[in-house]
Design a protein around this motif. Structure first.
Motif, PDB file in Angstrom:
ATOM      1  N   UNK A  15       0.949  -1.277   0.000  1.00 16.03           N
ATOM      2  CA  UNK A  15      -0.083   0.011   0.012  1.00 16.03           C
ATOM      3  C   UNK A  15       0.870   1.237   0.040  1.00 16.03           C
ATOM      4  N   UNK A  16       2.092   1.407   0.721  1.00 13.55           N
ATOM      5  CA  UNK A  16       2.587   2.394   0.759  1.00 13.55           C
ATOM      6  C   UNK A  16       3.580   2.682  -0.416  1.00 13.55           C
ATOM      7  N   UNK A  17       4.170   1.638  -0.858  1.00 11.92           N
ATOM      8  CA  UNK A  17       4.869   1.725  -2.261  1.00 11.92           C
ATOM      9  C   UNK A  17       4.128   2.130  -3.498  1.00 11.92           C
ATOM     10  N   UNK A  18       2.913   1.366  -3.568  1.00 14.04           N
ATOM     11  CA  UNK A  18       2.164   1.540  -4.640  1.00 14.04           C
ATOM     12  C   UNK A  18       1.513   2.882  -4.868  1.00 14.04           C
ATOM     13  N   UNK A  19       1.091   3.371  -3.665  1.00 14.13           N
ATOM     14  CA  UNK A  19       0.448   4.830  -3.668  1.00 14.13           C
ATOM     15  C   UNK A  19       1.762   5.886  -3.796  1.00 14.13           C
ATOM     16  N   UNK A  20       2.770   5.612  -3.203  1.00 12.81           N
ATOM     17  CA  UNK A  20       3.772   6.531  -3.441  1.00 12.81           C
ATOM     18  C   UNK A  20       4.055   6.490  -5.013  1.00 12.81           C
ATOM     19  N   UNK A  21       4.233   5.544  -5.775  1.00 14.59           N
ATOM     20  CA  UNK A  21       4.557   5.333  -7.022  1.00 14.59           C
ATOM     21  C   UNK A  21       3.483   6.012  -7.961  1.00 14.59           C
ATOM     22  N   UNK A  22       2.390   5.705  -7.612  1.00 10.11           N
ATOM     23  CA  UNK A  22       1.346   6.372  -8.500  1.00 10.11           C
ATOM     24  C   UNK A  22       1.101   7.795  -8.228  1.00 10.11           C
ATOM     25  N   UNK A  23       1.304   8.278  -7.024  1.00 12.77           N
ATOM     26  CA  UNK A  23       1.353   9.763  -6.851  1.00 12.77           C
ATOM     27  C   UNK A  23       2.469  10.286  -7.569  1.00 12.77           C
ATOM     28  N   UNK A  24       3.467   9.557  -7.533  1.00 14.55           N
ATOM     29  CA  UNK A  24       4.684  10.349  -8.334  1.00 14.55           C
ATOM     30  C   UNK A  24       4.554  10.445  -9.703  1.00 14.55           C
TER      31      UNK A  24
END
Length: 465
Positions: A15-24
């Motif tokens: 959840x943390x990693x994929x949200x960070x990547x999507x927002x980036x």
């Protein structure tokens, strides 16, 4: 070895990693995400989502069995049966839809996903070994560690065979006749209750003298009542010593040093989780640590420039929604936004029967912090919606400063109270006072009316009690 460069490299697709990547990706930051297993991480694949699906199936099965014995609602059914493999397939279908959705969102936002296991070379270089094919060297300007956590293993009872973690408990090939659950925290009780409703005999062993030891007695009392109703056997103030020689039972030692054996076809060890900090070369970065977790500041920066960390690998509270909020923040800080991670409160929920929600300070924590507070509760027994869904156990409780009525904490226990957590968190983020909640019109008939009534009661103005 092939090589590639990117601005942001995210290690871990939970959840943390994929949200960070999507927002980036949304912010135009060139981003690569490395994931060794499955997108969605523990939460989507072997944690939050599948456990709630299994809990729902168990609840529905228990309801059907109760209806077989007659119901005040007038519902009559024949003796129900459960097709456990079909239940698991249904659960896996939900997981598949969600993880597939994550993959689609990453692609939509231009994030490159690399499937393989990462090894840190330094703060700007990572080697990735895919399951098949040639290794890849990735170089980056910013490195984000989102490696999550793993179940804690007991030295006296390592995982394997009939000793399982929550991972295996969520994909059962069959239902054990007798299950012993080690640990009466939220994971142990959520799954222990589900297995009992599905038909297994369940015994819970807990080292402390109470269930859900991080919550106060008032909140856990309705959960204890359910455990008693279901016939879950509790062994409190007890510790496990390992399996018997034939592996058919768990050796348990009580507080007075007596030892006894609990027969078990399966043993679920649920004594907590620890940050995943091993196996990918983290030690090569020589980051400052906070115990077993990576130490971060209010922007999720580690002690090394342009190396960030979020989620479970940074310690408690190990909650998916905390990791997601941190991931979004990191992407925005890298993009030049002024952000810091300073939530007024982070909600925590136990999906037991009934559910338990905690946001902010409990009455005890407020007192220990030197705050003079008003505490008030409103029972669901006085709530019309709760009566209409046959769920009058539990209550909503508020904690507010006596001097200015600023709300510093909410707690609730009852059926469906997880859905109240958003209102609790929002009121605290907006700095609401008791008067703000009391003066807000709440729809009737809903469980949410209990929130308004709780604030009214704290002001001495309760209408329905």
């Amino acid at each position: 070895m092939k090589s590639q460069s990117t601005k942001l490299l995210v290690i871990g697709g939970g959840p943390g990693g994929y949200v960070a990547a999507i927002r980036a990706g949304q912010l135009g930051i060139p981003t690569v995400l490395v994931e060794g297993e499955m997108l969605g991480g523990t939460c989507l694949n072997i944690g939050c989502i599948p456990s709630k699906a299994l809990i729902h199936a168990a609840d529905e099965f228990e309801k059907a069995r109760l209806y077989a014995n007659g119901s005040p609602l007038g519902i009559r059914v024949k003796a129900p049966e459960i097709d456990l493999p079909q239940t698991v397939r249904w659960k896996d279908g939900i997981v598949g839809k969600l993880t597939g959705g994550v993959a689609t969102l990453l692609k939509k936002n231009g994030v490159q996903v690399v499937r393989g296991w990462a090894t840190l070379v330094d703060g700007k270089t990572v080697d990735v070994q895919p399951a098949q094919g040639e290794a890849l060297r990735l170089q980056c300007e910013h490195l984000l560690l989102a490696t999550g956590s793993v179940p804690v293993e007991l030295p006296s009872m390592p995982f394997g065979g009939g000793v399982i973690s929550s991972t295996e408990a969520l994909a059962p090939a069959d239902l054990p006749k007798r299950m012993v659950v080690v640990g009466a925290g939220y994971i142990g009780l959520e799954l222990g209750i589900a297995y009992r409703k599905l038909g297994a005999e369940v015994a819970v062993v807990e080292a402390t003298n109470r269930v859900l030891p991080s919550y106060d007695d008032e909140l856990t009392r309705p959960v204890l009542a359910t455990l008693k109703r279901l016939g879950v056997v509790l062994h409190l103030s007890c510790s496990v010593q390992g399996l018997t020689d034939n592996g058919a039972a768990v050796r348990v030692r009580s507080a007075n040093a007596d030892e006894f054996a609990l027969p078990a076809d399966r043993v679920l060890v649920a004594v907590g989780r620890k940050p995943r900090t091993e196996g990918f070369g983290l030690e090569s970065l020589h980051l400052d640590m906070a115990g077993r977790s990576i130490k971060i500041d209010e922007q999720c920066r580690t002690s090394m420039r342009n190396v960030w960390a979020i989620g479970d690998v940074t310690g408690e509270p190990m909650l998916a929604h905390r990791a997601m909020a941190q991931g979004e923040l990191v992407a925005e800080v890298i993009a030049g936004h002024k952000r810091r991670f300073a939530p007024a409160a982070i909600p925590a929920i136990c999906f037991t029967d009934p559910e338990v929600v905690v946001v902010g300070l409990s009455p005890q924590e407020a007192g220990q912090g030197g705050l003079d507070c008003i505490t008030a509760a409103f029972p669901f027994a006085a709530n019309g919606r709760a009566m209409s869904i046959e769920s009058t156990e539990g209550f909503v409780r508020v904690v507010a400063r006596r001097d200015n009525h600023l709300i510093v904490g909410w707690q609730a226990v009852g059926r469906g109270v997880a859905e109240l957590s958003a209102a609790f968190s929002q009121s605290m983020e907006m700095g609401a006072r008791l008067e703000d909640v009391a003066a807000t019109i709440h729809a009737h008939p809903t469980l949410g009316e209990a929130v308004q009534e709780t604030a009214l009661r704290a002001l001495g103005q309760a209408l329905h009690i």
